[in-house]
Design a protein around this motif. Sequence first.
Motif, PDB file in Angstrom:
ATOM      1  N   TYR A 119      52.460  44.666  35.179  1.00 46.85           N
ATOM      2  CA  TYR A 119      51.182  43.784  35.330  1.00 46.85           C
ATOM      3  C   TYR A 119      50.769  44.065  36.755  1.00 46.85           C
ATOM      4  O   TYR A 119      51.502  44.532  37.758  1.00 46.85           O
ATOM      5  CB  TYR A 119      51.479  42.324  35.216  1.00 46.85           C
ATOM      6  CG  TYR A 119      52.500  41.822  35.954  1.00 46.85           C
ATOM      7  CD1 TYR A 119      52.218  41.218  37.259  1.00 46.85           C
ATOM      8  CD2 TYR A 119      53.768  41.602  35.474  1.00 46.85           C
ATOM      9  CE1 TYR A 119      53.053  40.396  38.142  1.00 46.85           C
ATOM     10  CE2 TYR A 119      54.794  40.818  36.448  1.00 46.85           C
ATOM     11  CZ  TYR A 119      54.225  40.378  37.817  1.00 46.85           C
ATOM     12  OH  TYR A 119      55.227  39.641  38.648  1.00 46.85           O
ATOM     13  N   TYR A 120      49.332  43.718  36.726  1.00 48.68           N
ATOM     14  CA  TYR A 120      48.950  43.950  38.243  1.00 48.68           C
ATOM     15  C   TYR A 120      49.273  42.580  39.301  1.00 48.68           C
ATOM     16  O   TYR A 120      48.708  41.586  38.965  1.00 48.68           O
ATOM     17  CB  TYR A 120      47.273  43.968  38.115  1.00 48.68           C
ATOM     18  CG  TYR A 120      46.784  45.383  37.553  1.00 48.68           C
ATOM     19  CD1 TYR A 120      47.080  46.508  38.311  1.00 48.68           C
ATOM     20  CD2 TYR A 120      45.983  45.423  36.636  1.00 48.68           C
ATOM     21  CE1 TYR A 120      46.488  47.690  37.752  1.00 48.68           C
ATOM     22  CE2 TYR A 120      45.485  46.569  35.900  1.00 48.68           C
ATOM     23  CZ  TYR A 120      45.906  47.587  36.331  1.00 48.68           C
ATOM     24  OH  TYR A 120      45.473  49.000  36.002  1.00 48.68           O
ATOM     25  N   ASN A 121      50.133  43.024  40.156  1.00 43.72           N
ATOM     26  CA  ASN A 121      50.533  41.885  40.902  1.00 43.72           C
ATOM     27  C   ASN A 121      49.680  41.978  42.230  1.00 43.72           C
ATOM     28  O   ASN A 121      49.256  43.024  42.900  1.00 43.72           O
ATOM     29  CB  ASN A 121      52.074  42.044  41.457  1.00 43.72           C
ATOM     30  CG  ASN A 121      52.604  41.089  42.333  1.00 43.72           C
ATOM     31  OD1 ASN A 121      51.804  40.696  43.290  1.00 43.72           O
ATOM     32  ND2 ASN A 121      53.722  40.432  42.022  1.00 43.72           N
ATOM     33  N   SER A 122      48.948  40.998  42.534  1.00 47.95           N
ATOM     34  CA  SER A 122      47.927  41.002  43.538  1.00 47.95           C
ATOM     35  C   SER A 122      48.473  41.179  44.904  1.00 47.95           C
ATOM     36  O   SER A 122      47.722  41.675  45.808  1.00 47.95           O
ATOM     37  CB  SER A 122      47.289  39.355  43.636  1.00 47.95           C
ATOM     38  OG  SER A 122      48.087  38.630  44.069  1.00 47.95           O
ATOM     39  N   MET A 123      49.607  41.339  45.287  1.00 49.92           N
ATOM     40  CA  MET A 123      50.295  41.772  46.447  1.00 49.92           C
ATOM     41  C   MET A 123      50.406  43.205  46.495  1.00 49.92           C
ATOM     42  O   MET A 123      50.645  43.921  47.583  1.00 49.92           O
ATOM     43  CB  MET A 123      51.513  40.873  46.767  1.00 49.92           C
ATOM     44  CG  MET A 123      51.362  39.433  47.043  1.00 49.92           C
ATOM     45  SD  MET A 123      51.097  39.431  48.913  1.00 49.92           S
ATOM     46  CE  MET A 123      52.573  39.841  49.502  1.00 49.92           C
ATOM     47  N   GLN A 157      36.345  43.129  36.022  1.00 48.65           N
ATOM     48  CA  GLN A 157      37.015  43.641  34.696  1.00 48.65           C
ATOM     49  C   GLN A 157      38.301  43.195  34.601  1.00 48.65           C
ATOM     50  O   GLN A 157      38.722  43.332  33.431  1.00 48.65           O
ATOM     51  CB  GLN A 157      36.402  45.080  34.574  1.00 48.65           C
ATOM     52  CG  GLN A 157      35.160  45.544  34.709  1.00 48.65           C
ATOM     53  CD  GLN A 157      34.238  44.916  33.796  1.00 48.65           C
ATOM     54  OE1 GLN A 157      34.585  44.673  32.541  1.00 48.65           O
ATOM     55  NE2 GLN A 157      33.179  44.552  34.247  1.00 48.65           N
ATOM     56  N   GLN A 158      38.987  42.420  35.472  1.00 44.98           N
ATOM     57  CA  GLN A 158      40.312  42.571  35.267  1.00 44.98           C
ATOM     58  C   GLN A 158      40.731  41.289  36.166  1.00 44.98           C
ATOM     59  O   GLN A 158      40.469  40.962  37.453  1.00 44.98           O
ATOM     60  CB  GLN A 158      40.932  43.599  35.657  1.00 44.98           C
ATOM     61  CG  GLN A 158      42.544  43.758  35.563  1.00 44.98           C
ATOM     62  CD  GLN A 158      42.853  43.855  34.172  1.00 44.98           C
ATOM     63  OE1 GLN A 158      42.397  44.295  33.305  1.00 44.98           O
ATOM     64  NE2 GLN A 158      43.785  42.848  33.832  1.00 44.98           N
ATOM     65  N   SER A 159      41.655  40.587  35.653  1.00 42.80           N
ATOM     66  CA  SER A 159      42.321  39.417  36.471  1.00 42.80           C
ATOM     67  C   SER A 159      43.823  40.101  37.134  1.00 42.80           C
ATOM     68  O   SER A 159      44.213  41.282  36.837  1.00 42.80           O
ATOM     69  CB  SER A 159      42.708  38.324  35.675  1.00 42.80           C
ATOM     70  OG  SER A 159      43.490  38.629  34.592  1.00 42.80           O
ATOM     71  N   VAL A 160      44.089  39.389  38.135  1.00 37.95           N
ATOM     72  CA  VAL A 160      45.654  39.660  38.767  1.00 37.95           C
ATOM     73  C   VAL A 160      46.305  38.395  38.666  1.00 37.95           C
ATOM     74  O   VAL A 160      46.023  37.448  38.394  1.00 37.95           O
ATOM     75  CB  VAL A 160      45.291  40.190  40.371  1.00 37.95           C
ATOM     76  CG1 VAL A 160      44.749  41.423  40.495  1.00 37.95           C
ATOM     77  CG2 VAL A 160      44.630  39.089  41.119  1.00 37.95           C
ATOM     78  N   ILE A 161      47.650  38.695  38.883  1.00 33.71           N
ATOM     79  CA  ILE A 161      48.827  37.803  38.924  1.00 33.71           C
ATOM     80  C   ILE A 161      49.276  37.735  40.571  1.00 33.71           C
ATOM     81  O   ILE A 161      49.671  38.703  41.166  1.00 33.71           O
ATOM     82  CB  ILE A 161      50.006  38.267  38.043  1.00 33.71           C
ATOM     83  CG1 ILE A 161      49.513  38.441  36.759  1.00 33.71           C
ATOM     84  CG2 ILE A 161      51.434  37.138  38.070  1.00 33.71           C
ATOM     85  CD1 ILE A 161      48.986  37.133  35.955  1.00 33.71           C
ATOM     86  N   GLN A 162      49.287  36.628  40.689  1.00 27.64           N
ATOM     87  CA  GLN A 162      50.085  36.378  42.113  1.00 27.64           C
ATOM     88  C   GLN A 162      51.236  35.352  41.883  1.00 27.64           C
ATOM     89  O   GLN A 162      51.371  34.431  41.142  1.00 27.64           O
ATOM     90  CB  GLN A 162      49.035  35.312  42.922  1.00 27.64           C
ATOM     91  CG  GLN A 162      49.525  34.795  44.361  1.00 27.64           C
ATOM     92  CD  GLN A 162      50.278  33.399  44.444  1.00 27.64           C
ATOM     93  OE1 GLN A 162      49.924  32.943  43.526  1.00 27.64           O
ATOM     94  NE2 GLN A 162      51.231  33.334  45.159  1.00 27.64           N
ATOM     95  N   GLY A 215      39.960  39.748  40.067  1.00 25.03           N
ATOM     96  CA  GLY A 215      41.061  40.125  40.766  1.00 25.03           C
ATOM     97  C   GLY A 215      40.610  40.624  42.022  1.00 25.03           C
ATOM     98  O   GLY A 215      39.771  41.100  42.431  1.00 25.03           O
ATOM     99  N   ILE A 216      41.535  40.189  42.914  1.00 26.87           N
ATOM    100  CA  ILE A 216      41.347  40.278  44.296  1.00 26.87           C
ATOM    101  C   ILE A 216      42.735  40.651  44.892  1.00 26.87           C
ATOM    102  O   ILE A 216      43.903  40.657  44.251  1.00 26.87           O
ATOM    103  CB  ILE A 216      41.098  39.200  45.044  1.00 26.87           C
ATOM    104  CG1 ILE A 216      42.282  38.132  45.193  1.00 26.87           C
ATOM    105  CG2 ILE A 216      39.525  38.887  44.590  1.00 26.87           C
ATOM    106  CD1 ILE A 216      41.787  36.917  46.049  1.00 26.87           C
ATOM    107  N   GLN A 217      42.994  41.642  46.050  1.00 29.76           N
ATOM    108  CA  GLN A 217      43.978  41.817  46.776  1.00 29.76           C
ATOM    109  C   GLN A 217      44.491  40.771  47.567  1.00 29.76           C
ATOM    110  O   GLN A 217      43.826  40.210  48.612  1.00 29.76           O
ATOM    111  CB  GLN A 217      43.838  42.911  47.758  1.00 29.76           C
ATOM    112  CG  GLN A 217      44.994  43.284  48.505  1.00 29.76           C
ATOM    113  CD  GLN A 217      45.731  44.661  48.135  1.00 29.76           C
ATOM    114  OE1 GLN A 217      45.152  45.624  47.749  1.00 29.76           O
ATOM    115  NE2 GLN A 217      47.042  44.523  47.991  1.00 29.76           N
ATOM    116  N   TRP A 218      45.705  39.935  47.436  1.00 29.99           N
ATOM    117  CA  TRP A 218      46.124  38.833  48.171  1.00 29.99           C
ATOM    118  C   TRP A 218      46.844  39.092  49.204  1.00 29.99           C
ATOM    119  O   TRP A 218      47.442  40.218  49.543  1.00 29.99           O
ATOM    120  CB  TRP A 218      47.183  38.234  47.154  1.00 29.99           C
ATOM    121  CG  TRP A 218      47.294  36.963  47.299  1.00 29.99           C
ATOM    122  CD1 TRP A 218      48.060  36.267  48.335  1.00 29.99           C
ATOM    123  CD2 TRP A 218      46.718  35.498  46.564  1.00 29.99           C
ATOM    124  NE1 TRP A 218      48.203  34.876  48.393  1.00 29.99           N
ATOM    125  CE2 TRP A 218      47.059  34.507  47.173  1.00 29.99           C
ATOM    126  CE3 TRP A 218      45.820  35.464  45.463  1.00 29.99           C
ATOM    127  CZ2 TRP A 218      46.828  33.196  46.847  1.00 29.99           C
ATOM    128  CZ3 TRP A 218      45.442  34.371  45.018  1.00 29.99           C
ATOM    129  CH2 TRP A 218      45.846  33.303  45.833  1.00 29.99           C
TER     130      TRP A 218
END
Length: 1091
Positions: A119-123, A157-162, A215-218
Motif C-alpha cells: 500500500y502507499y505508506n505516506s512516509m 486521485q489517491q489516499s495514503v496510509i499513515q 494523499g500527501i507525503q508525511w
Amino acid sequence: MRCTGVALLWVLFSSWTIQTQAQMRISPEIVQQWANDFGKQLSALSNRYSGAQLLQKKYKDVEPIVKMVEVDGSKMVKEFAEGMENMLGRKMKSAKRMAEAAEDADLYHEYNATLEFDYYNSMMINTQDEDGNYVGLGGEFPLEQNEHFNKLPVNIQQSVIQVPTNVYNKDTDILNGVFMSEALNDVFISNFEKDPTLTWQYFGSSTGFFRLYPGIQWTPDENGVVTFDARNRNWYIQAATSPKDIIIAVDISGSMKGLRLTIAKHTINTILDTLGENDFVNVIAYSDYVQYVEPCFKGTLVQADLDNREHFKLLVEELQVKGEGKVKKAMKESFKILNEAAAEERGSLCNQAIMLITDGAMEDFQQVFEDFNWPDRRVRVFTYLIGRELTFASNVKWIACNNKGYYTHISTLADVQENVMEYLHVLSRPMVINHDHDIIWTEAYMDSVLPNTAELFNTQAESLLLMTSVAMPVFSKKEETLSHGILLGVVGTDVPLKELMRLVPRYKLGVHGYAFLNTNNGYILSHPDLRPLYKDGKELKPKPNYNSVDLSEVEWEDTEDALRTAMVKGENGALSLDVRATVDNRRRVVFLKNEYFYTTINETPFSLGIVLTKGHGKNVFIGNVSIEEGLHDLTASDVTVANEWTYCETDIDPHHRKLTQFQAVVQYLMGKEPDLECDERLLQQTLFDAVVTAPMEAYWTALLLNASGIDGGVETAFLGTRSGLMRTIRYVGVEKRVAKKFLSPSDKKNLFTLDHFPVWYRRAAENTAGRFLYYVPTEDSIRDSKFVIAVTSVTVTVNKKTAIAGATGVQMSLEMLEKRFWSTANQANDTDCSGVEGLCPISCTDNADINCFVIDNNGFIIISKDRTDVGRFLGEVDGSVMSQLLRMGMFKRVSLYDYQAMCKVNSHSASSARPLLSPFYNLLAGLKWFLSNFLLFLLDFNIYNLWQTDYFVEASKKSRGGILQPCDTEYPSFIYEPSIKETNSIIKCGRCQKMFVIQQIPESNLLLLVSQADCDCSRQYSPITMEPKEVKYNASVKCDRMRSQKIRRRPESCHAYHPQENAKDCGGAVIISLSIMLFQACLLVSVLICQ
C-alpha cells in the motif's frame, strides 16, 4: 550672629524661588498660538493630500439617489445560521457515505492471516534506495501543489496510509484493515466532486493506521518519529464513545516506587488525553488513606477541558509513594463521588467508570462492589496492573471482569498507549451493538500535523487558524461479532473555521461588527478576539488552553452571563451591552453600544452570534449604477478589493481557484466566467463605490503632476469603503518611502481581512467626519522607521440616519511633521516680549529647560525632542505630568481585562542548600540520573519499539524553566476628556515646582504639552505604565473558580448500556519474556541506585 546668617540664607532662598518661578512660567497664550498654527498646517496637509473634502462632497452628491436601510439583526443571524447548517449538513452526508462504505467493505472482507499487500505508506512514497529503486510500501506517487489544501503538494486521485512509529506497518491486522479500506478511495473522490469545499477526509482504524485523502507525503518530527496516532485525536475518541464520568484511582503505596510510579503517572496522563469537554473527571491517590491530587476538587467531578486536564497532569507529577495500598477505601470514595454526581444530576449523566491503576490488590474487596455497584453494574471498573509482577494479576482481573470493565497489564512505558485505548472500545460496545451512528462535532482545534502549520501561524488571523471536525463511528456488521460490539474505527472530515466564517459576509456587519461561534459547553469556536497563539521567544505556539476559552472570557462585559446562558441553551434572541472594545494591539479603547443577535445551528452543538454597533453600525445605504459604468471605474490602476472577502466563490470549481477575488469579479462582470457564484449585493455596492470614488484618482494624479511638487515626507494617500474597495496612490517611490510595508499585502492590520476592517478605518469611524485623527502605528516591526497616519471618516446621511461610507487618509513621515512642528513652536530672539509673563522668547528647540510633546487622545507621544519617546505612553516618560492630567480629569483611566493572557511562572526547584551537604552530592546525583535512565531504557526495550523514542521526546518536553502559563490580567488604557478646559497646572515636587501647559490642537485628536524640564519629579512620581498586571486570586476564590460549573448543554445521545453486551470479554494477562541477563543487569543497577 547665628540668627543673622539664618535670615540671610532665608532671603537668598526666597529670592531664588521667586526668580525660578518667574523664569519658569510658561505662557498658555503662546502655547495656544503654537497649537493653532500647527493645527492649521496639519489640517491643510491632510485635506490637500487625502482629498477628503472632495470625497465627502461626492458622497453628499449621491444622497438624494441612495436608499438608507436599517439592518435587521434577528433576520440576518437566522440567514447566516441557515447557510452554516447547509454547509455543515453537506459535511455530515460525506461522513455518512464514508461510514457506510467502510462497514460494507468489512462485511464482505474475509480476514486473511497470511495476507501480503503493498500500500502507499505516506512516509515511504517517492522514496528511493541507493540503487534508485522505490522502497517497500512506497512507489511513485504523483503530488501537485493545490490551492484548496493550503498550497500543499497533494494527490487528489489517491489516499495514503499513515502508521505511527510504534505500530508495525506490516502487522497482519494492519494489512487486512488497509486492504479492506481501499474501498474508501472511490468514496473520498466522489465526496470531493459532490462538495468541492471539502478538505481532508479520513478513516482512523482501531488497529492504529490512518487513511488520509488527498494523499500527501508525511513528514516525521525532528527525531524521525511519527507520533501522530488517530486513536488519540479528539474526533476519534468522541465518536467512539458517549460522554463519560471518570474517576482515576492510582495506587501510591510503597511498592509503587521507581519505574512503577513512572508508568502509573504516564498511564494517568494518557487516560486524561482521551477525555474531552463533554466528559468529567477526578483523580485520587490512595495508600493507607485516600487523597485528592487537587484538594479543591474533593468529592466532586470537574469538566475534563484542556485547562483541568493539564492542571491534573502537573499535580500527578508531584505524587510520592508511601504506606500500604488500601484499595477498598479508594473504591468506596470513587463510588461515592460517582453516585452523588448521578443523584444530583451533575457530570455527563451517561457512562461512569473507575480507572484503577495499581501493582496489586490483596484485600477482600468484593463487599465494596456488592454494596455500591451490583447487581446493575452501572459503574464500569477498568484495571491496569503496573509492573512485571503477576502475583496479584488474578485479583486485579477479577475486579474488571465482575464490573463490566477491562483488565490490562502494563509492564513498560511503551505498553501504556495501546492498553489505555482498550477502555474506549469497551465503552463503545452498547453504541456498536445498537448500530447508533451518532455524528459528533469537535471543539475548535489547531492542526499542528500539517507540514506548513508554522507558515500559517504567521500569515493568517489567529482565530481563523482553527478547525472543527465532524466524525462518525464505523462498526462491524458481521453477525458473529455482534455481541462483542467491535468498533472498526472512525471516519471524519475537517471543517476549517475560516470557511465557515466566510458565510457571514464581513461587509454586512459594519465596521465594528463581527460574528462568533460557541459550543454547547460555552467555549469559543470562532471569535475575532480569540487569541490561541502566544510568542515563546521568536516562535509562535498554541496556548495550553487555546480551545477552552469561555465565551464569558471574551465577552467579559456580559457580567451576568446572560448572553452565554442563552446561547448555550440553544435559544434565539437579542441583547444590548455597553462595551469597552480595543483597537491597535489592544492599546486604545473604544466605547461602543453593541447589539447581540444569536441563534442555534441545527444538527450541531454550535450557536451563532452576530454583533452590530448601534448608531451608524446599524444603517447601510444602497446605491445603483450600471455594470458598464462601474466596471470602467473598478478596473482603474489604483483600485483593489478585499481578497479575503468572498465577492465570488472561487473554491467550487478547480478552474477558478487560482483567480484572485479582483480577477474573479472582473471576469464575472465582463461575462467571461458566468458560472461563478457571486454576491450580487456586494458587487452592487462595490461598483457604486468605484463610481463615486473615481474622481479621487484624477485628483491625486493632478497633485502628483503639479509643477509645485509634493511636500517632502508625504508618501501615500488612500481610501477604503464599506464594500472593501480601496484606492491608493504612492506619492514617492518605494526606495524613498519610510513606510515601505504600509498597505502592502503583508500589512494585514491595515487591510480589509476576513475578520476585521483596517485599523485606520475602525479608528476613523469613531471620529467626527471631516476631522482628522492622527496616530503613530505601534507595531514592533516599524519602530525604527516612524511614520504618522492621518485619517478621517466619510458619511452618508438620508432622513437623519447616518451610515459610514468609508474612510480616507494620508501617510506621512514623522520627520516631516517634526520639522514643521519645531519651526512652529519657536519664538525668534527679537520677539517683542513686552506684556508677556513668563519665559519669552520661548522655543521648544532652543530652551533646554522646557520639554515639548505632541500627544494623541490616548496619551501616546507623536513628537518629542527625544526620538525614542515616539510611540511610547506619556506616563512612562513623565509620570508626574500624567498623574496631574488624571487628577485634573483631562485624561481618564479605563480598566481592561485579558482572560487569555500568559504570565511567567517560576519553575519548581530543589532546595538550593542541598548541594552544600556533601561535596560529592552533584557527582552522586549525576550518577543516579544516568543509572536510573539506563534502567528505564532497559526495561522499556523490546523488539517492537526498538525505534520508539516517544518517551524521551516527552521527557524533554517537560523541562520546566521560566515557562509561561495562562493567567488573567488587568491593564489600563487612557483617553482624553475634551470637556475639561483647564490648560495649565503646577506640580509640587519636593524642592521644586514643575509647571506645564497643555492645549488641544484644533481639528485633530492631538494635544500640545509644554512642561518644565529642570524640575525632576521622578522621586515623588513613578512612571505610569500600561503593562498588564496579573490578577491574583486567593486560595479560596481560586478554588471556587475552579470548582464552579457554568451552564452547559449536554449532548443529546448517550449509550451506556445494552443487554446483549458480552461483558466476559474483559482482557487477559500479557505473556512476559525477560532474559536472565537483562533481569540481572536491571537488578544490579537498581541496587546501585538504592545505595
